[in-house]
Design a protein around this motif. Structure first.
Motif, PDB file in Angstrom:
ATOM      1  N   LYS A 172     -21.557  -8.754 -11.899  1.00 55.55           N
ATOM      2  CA  LYS A 172     -22.707  -8.401 -11.054  1.00 55.55           C
ATOM      3  C   LYS A 172     -22.705  -6.947 -10.602  1.00 55.55           C
TER       4      LYS A 172
ATOM      5  N   GLN B  99     -30.568 -17.432 -15.873  1.00 55.10           N
ATOM      6  CA  GLN B  99     -31.498 -17.148 -14.779  1.00 55.10           C
ATOM      7  C   GLN B  99     -31.299 -18.118 -13.621  1.00 55.10           C
TER       8      GLN B  99
ATOM      9  N   ASP C 110     -30.262 -11.306 -13.307  1.00 52.87           N
ATOM     10  CA  ASP C 110     -31.535 -10.595 -13.265  1.00 52.87           C
ATOM     11  C   ASP C 110     -32.336 -10.897 -14.523  1.00 52.87           C
TER      12      ASP C 110
ATOM     13  N   LYS D 192     -34.733  -9.469 -15.833  1.00 55.84           N
ATOM     14  CA  LYS D 192     -35.055  -8.274 -16.606  1.00 55.84           C
ATOM     15  C   LYS D 192     -33.882  -7.822 -17.476  1.00 55.84           C
TER      16      LYS D 192
END
Length: 285
Positions: free
Chosen positions: A111, A127, A132, A134
């Motif tokens: 992270k 997810q 993220d 994206k």
């Protein structure tokens, strides 16, 4: 560059020391995660055994199916039965949390890093664990999406609300006829957005994710990159395994890490840049 014969290399040919992995992770400018089905299996999302028997006992009794994978290709007698199967398959592999927190533990590991994920998995567990969106490229599709079976257009449709209703209303291995999904454009039956033949729909979201991944790779190609391959088998190595090997070979600052129970292999060309862990991902992470 890397043929099947050339890459049949024992995991003993590269280091499996966790301390080396920790050091390489600390030193890395970026982490590229490549995940296959072995990661979800390690998280408890198994397609056979007790989990399969628990959720599909009636289908097993009727058809003597060996596992969930086989059920996805079964010649069902009607669309009502087909969608009773698939609604359960989707629900228990997409909308229910994985039994083990492998994905959450993996997120804790990366992270604070500049990371990106490419995966052939379609269960959306990255997810759900908090990665993220994206920074995710689900290149083989998503259990949570439907598409036209023709397909007559290049769009996909979220299925969660209808799947939950199918689960609630199905009886005797069938859903009500009024719940059968049809294409809103041409009226033909809908199907899963999964890459299994030439009809797979690569919608706008798919292309956006691919472009983000490609740009991420281009912008980091000379940095200290840690290619972290998790549970990728030999069935479809062209999507993750071979590209990871090639990018490692092209970048002397890169490190390739393979964690895979029984399939932790590396080609001789990048052995000196590699770490292989022959074990269960849940234990190592």
């Amino acid at each position: 560059m890397f043929s099947k014969i050339q890459t049949k290399t024992s995991m003993k040919d590269c280091s499996g020391d966790p301390e080396i992995f920790r050091r390489k992770l600390r030193e890395a400018d970026t982490v590229v995660i490549g995940a296959g089905s072995g990661l979800s299996v390690s998280a408890g999302l198994t397609y056979s055994g007790e989990r399969f028997k628990t959720y599909f006992a009636d289908f097993i009794e009727a058809y003597h199916m060996p596992d969930m994978y086989s059920g996805g290709f079964w010649p069902y007698e009607s669309l009502e039965e087909y969608w009773a199967w698939w609604s359960r398959h989707i629900f228990y592999n997409r909308y229910v949390d994985a039994p083990k927190p492998v994905y959450k533990n993996l997120l804790e590991l990366v992270k604070d890093k500049d990371y990106f994920v490419i995966t052939t998995n379609v269960d959306h567990q990255f997810q759900k664990a908090g990665f993220d969106k994206k920074r995710l490229f689900y290149m083989q599709g998503d259990y949570g999406l439907w598409q036209c079976s023709v397909p007559c257009h290049q769009e996909t449709y979220d299925n969660e609300a209808v799947v939950r209703e199918m689960i609630a209303r199905q009886k005797n291995r069938k859903i009500p006829t009024d719940l059968i999904p049809n294409c809103p454009v041409c009226g033909k039956p809908m199907t899963m957005n999964l890459r299994c033949d030439g009809t797979f729909v690569e919608d706008a979201g798919w292309h956006e994710a691919k472009n983000r991944y490609d740009e991420f790779i281009r912008s980091h190609e000379e940095m200290k990159v840690l290619f972290l391959e998790l549970g990728v088998g030999a069935n479809t190595p062209v999507w993750i395994k071979y590209p990871f090997w090639q990018m490692t070979a092209a970048n002397p600052n890169a490190t390739y890490v393979c964690i895979n129970l029984g399939e932790a292999i590396v080609p001789n060309e990048i052995r000196h840049q590699s770490i292989c862990i022959n074990g269960d991902i849940v234990d190592f992470i």
